[in-house]
Scaffold this motif. Sequence first.
Motif, PDB file in Angstrom:
ATOM      1  N   ALA A   1      -8.609   3.592  -3.941  1.00  0.00           N
ATOM      2  CA  ALA A   1      -8.110   2.642  -4.934  1.00  0.00           C
ATOM      3  C   ALA A   1      -6.605   2.843  -5.072  1.00  0.00           C
ATOM      4  O   ALA A   1      -6.088   3.922  -4.769  1.00  0.00           O
ATOM      5  N   TRP A   2      -5.904   1.799  -5.489  1.00  0.00           N
ATOM      6  CA  TRP A   2      -4.472   1.932  -5.696  1.00  0.00           C
ATOM      7  C   TRP A   2      -4.037   1.033  -6.839  1.00  0.00           C
ATOM      8  O   TRP A   2      -4.710   0.048  -7.174  1.00  0.00           O
ATOM      9  N   ALA A   3      -2.885   1.363  -7.438  1.00  0.00           N
ATOM     10  CA  ALA A   3      -2.307   0.547  -8.504  1.00  0.00           C
ATOM     11  C   ALA A   3      -0.811   0.840  -8.581  1.00  0.00           C
ATOM     12  O   ALA A   3      -0.365   1.953  -8.307  1.00  0.00           O
TER      13      ALA A   3
ATOM     14  N   THR B   1      11.471  -3.072  -5.908  1.00  0.00           N
ATOM     15  CA  THR B   1      11.155  -1.669  -5.640  1.00  0.00           C
ATOM     16  C   THR B   1       9.919  -1.284  -6.439  1.00  0.00           C
ATOM     17  O   THR B   1       9.814  -1.623  -7.614  1.00  0.00           O
ATOM     18  N   ALA B   2       8.984  -0.597  -5.787  1.00  0.00           N
ATOM     19  CA  ALA B   2       7.742  -0.253  -6.468  1.00  0.00           C
ATOM     20  C   ALA B   2       7.285   1.159  -6.132  1.00  0.00           C
ATOM     21  O   ALA B   2       7.672   1.739  -5.111  1.00  0.00           O
ATOM     22  N   LYS B   3       6.501   1.690  -7.030  1.00  0.00           N
ATOM     23  CA  LYS B   3       5.776   2.929  -6.784  1.00  0.00           C
ATOM     24  C   LYS B   3       4.285   2.629  -7.018  1.00  0.00           C
ATOM     25  O   LYS B   3       3.931   1.978  -7.994  1.00  0.00           O
ATOM     26  N   MET B   4       3.462   3.067  -6.075  1.00  0.00           N
ATOM     27  CA  MET B   4       2.027   2.858  -6.213  1.00  0.00           C
ATOM     28  C   MET B   4       1.304   4.195  -6.159  1.00  0.00           C
ATOM     29  O   MET B   4       1.726   5.142  -5.479  1.00  0.00           O
ATOM     30  N   ARG B   5       0.217   4.254  -6.882  1.00  0.00           N
ATOM     31  CA  ARG B   5      -0.594   5.486  -6.929  1.00  0.00           C
ATOM     32  C   ARG B   5      -1.825   5.274  -6.056  1.00  0.00           C
ATOM     33  O   ARG B   5      -2.570   4.311  -6.230  1.00  0.00           O
ATOM     34  N   CYS B   6      -1.993   6.166  -5.110  1.00  0.00           N
ATOM     35  CA  CYS B   6      -3.084   6.070  -4.127  1.00  0.00           C
ATOM     36  C   CYS B   6      -4.128   7.146  -4.415  1.00  0.00           C
ATOM     37  O   CYS B   6      -3.826   8.341  -4.364  1.00  0.00           O
TER      38      CYS B   6
END
Length: 237
Positions: free
Chosen positions: A186-188, A230-235
């Motif tokens: 899952a990611w967000a 620009t983004a940061k995603m949590r994996c």
Amino acid sequence: MSKFQYGITMPFAVALCTALFAGTCSAAVSADTRAAEVGFSVTASTEVPNTRLRLLLQAIAQKNGGEQVLPGLASQLNQRMNSALRLIEGTPGVNAQTRGLHSSPVYDKGKQVGWRLIGRIEAVGDAGTFPQLAGKLQAAGLSVESVQAEPAEKALDAARQEQTKAAIRDLKRRARVVSQALGCSAWAFSEVNLSDEGSRPPVGLVRMAAMKAEPAALAPGATKVAVRATAKMRCEP
């Protein structure tokens, strides 16, 4: 066209990061041994035709002599400025504004020999009206000091909105690709930032035929509109 950059903080091996994203990726062990945080950016851009021009015009009056020549020079300059303003104000879609008057002594071999008066007028309007108008203004004794091209404000705003949407779509698409490559369950997004990076170039070509009322060659060109996301995603593994 979109450009991508990555920065990864993850508990996976640094070698895996290098294999996936050569040259722009960094990896480190996260304090959270279960999740990886991936940072990347995209840029969406387009060009908007410049349909408006901003001309800075100057009129010069100069004569040898002492301060007694100043009243005559002022009268001469005022006549040229007023003639220019009538030409501009008589052209539909073009507005004029005076940008001040300036006087300075004229020197020859270190000795003052006369005076020079300079008046400036800014004209702004539809680019299609300027070729003929610029020729008439120069024939009236004015010169073009600078030219700046720009798109209509509504067109610029519309393009910026569209590129903002495009940049966000690219972020989501890239996040899905990264998620699949890393095997995320899952990611967000944990952070998203947007910034304008467009440039406003000067007119690409300005050719003025000296002292002729013929149309001047003006190439307004286009303005680049770019939005960087620009983004940061949590994996989650």
